[in-house]
Enzyme design. Structure first.
Site, mmCIF file in Angstrom:
data_model
loop_
_atom_site.group_PDB
_atom_site.id
_atom_site.type_symbol
_atom_site.label_atom_id
_atom_site.label_comp_id
_atom_site.label_asym_id
_atom_site.label_seq_id
_atom_site.Cartn_x
_atom_site.Cartn_y
_atom_site.Cartn_z
ATOM 1 N N GLU A 1 0.788 -1.097 0.142
ATOM 2 C CA GLU A 1 -0.054 0.127 -0.209
ATOM 3 C C GLU A 1 0.839 1.092 -0.044
ATOM 4 O O GLU A 1 1.863 1.157 0.548
ATOM 5 C CB GLU A 1 -0.724 -0.152 1.101
ATOM 6 N N HIS B 1 -7.124 2.445 1.451
ATOM 7 C CA HIS B 1 -6.709 1.741 2.446
ATOM 8 C C HIS B 1 -6.838 2.028 3.941
ATOM 9 O O HIS B 1 -6.452 1.269 4.676
ATOM 10 C CB HIS B 1 -5.225 1.495 2.223
ATOM 11 N N HIS C 1 -8.291 -1.914 0.995
ATOM 12 C CA HIS C 1 -7.256 -2.160 0.708
ATOM 13 C C HIS C 1 -6.421 -2.655 1.863
ATOM 14 O O HIS C 1 -6.144 -1.810 2.595
ATOM 15 C CB HIS C 1 -6.393 -1.822 -0.376
ATOM 16 N N ASP D 1 -4.772 -8.634 1.158
ATOM 17 C CA ASP D 1 -4.649 -8.880 -0.289
ATOM 18 C C ASP D 1 -3.672 -9.771 -0.722
ATOM 19 O O ASP D 1 -3.853 -10.676 -1.737
ATOM 20 C CB ASP D 1 -4.241 -7.479 -0.754
#
Length: 229
Positions: free
Chosen positions: A14, A66, A162, A167
């Site tokens: 991220e 995120h 996210h 992920d």
């Protein structure tokens, strides 16, 4: 008979932001990185994961994706402090990344800032782009992580925002599904051969060649990186 042990690492990141085309540009930083180990087609449970202090503000558009704030990252380590642990974890492995050019560009930029002896991670590790695999399997369709999870019936209801950790865990499952399947091949003599494409220790990884669009995208990326560096 000797068998070759295969170690693969699923990586996700991220960041503080991106440009309007969804690509890296100079100045943005990694704020979370996660690595999941796959060994001989099995998710081992070994994980490298850390949040990182970027020393710059996080774009509002990125925060909405995120939910990681500058306040949360205030006392986290910097990328340069995590480099040795990161490379120790990924050594002797192939790297699996979804939309690999994005993450690689960010990682290389962090390596440059830290003045690390490895400058281009793609020159030292084999990179497997799971997005390219998905596009070859499902041409013309959406192939983001949510869609792939739905397609392969992988539970992802907790993915509200996210997260590099979540992920990468989901991508590891998706990758194993995408690279284990059966396909019928028909020849001119109408003889059908059933080819079992299970990638265990008895099989080699299938190399999926880039299509014309992906080759052109890679050329654009290389031209962009020359301008940045």
């Amino acid at each position: 008979m000797n068998t070759i042990m295969k170690r693969e690492i699923v990586i996700d990141t991220e960041t503080t932001g991106m440009n309007s085309k969804g690509c890296f540009y100079k100045g943005h930083r990694i704020i979370e990185i996660s690595c999941i180990e796959i060994f001989n087609r099995n998710i081992t449970g070994k994980i490298f994961h850390t949040y990182l202090k970027p020393d710059r503000r996080i774009d509002d558009s990125a925060y909405k994706i995120h939910g990681i704030s500058e306040k949360f990252l205030y006392n986290k380590p910097k990328f340069k402090d995590a480099i040795k642990t990161f490379f120790s974890f990924i050594k002797n492995s192939n790297l699996i990344i979804h939309n690999a050019m994005f993450d690689i560009a960010f990682i290389n930029y962090e390596l440059k800032i830290a003045n690390y002896h490895i400058k281009n991670i793609e020159k030292n590790y084999k990179i497997i782009d799971s997005l390219s695999i998905a596009r070859n399997l499902f041409p013309g369709k959406k192939n983001n992580l949510n869609v792939l999870c739905d397609r392969y019936k992988i539970e992802n209801k907790n993915r509200k925002l996210h997260s590099a950790l979540l992920d990468s865990q989901l991508l590891a499952k998706v990758y194993l599904k995408m690279t284990s399947y059966q396909k019928n091949i028909c020849f001119d003599n109408n003889h059908k051969i059933k080819l079992k494409l299970k990638h265990d220790i008895k099989h080699k990884f299938i190399v999926i060649l880039a299509n014309k669009k992906e080759i052109n995208s890679n050329k654009d990326y290389l031209r962009f990186m020359k301008k940045v560096y």
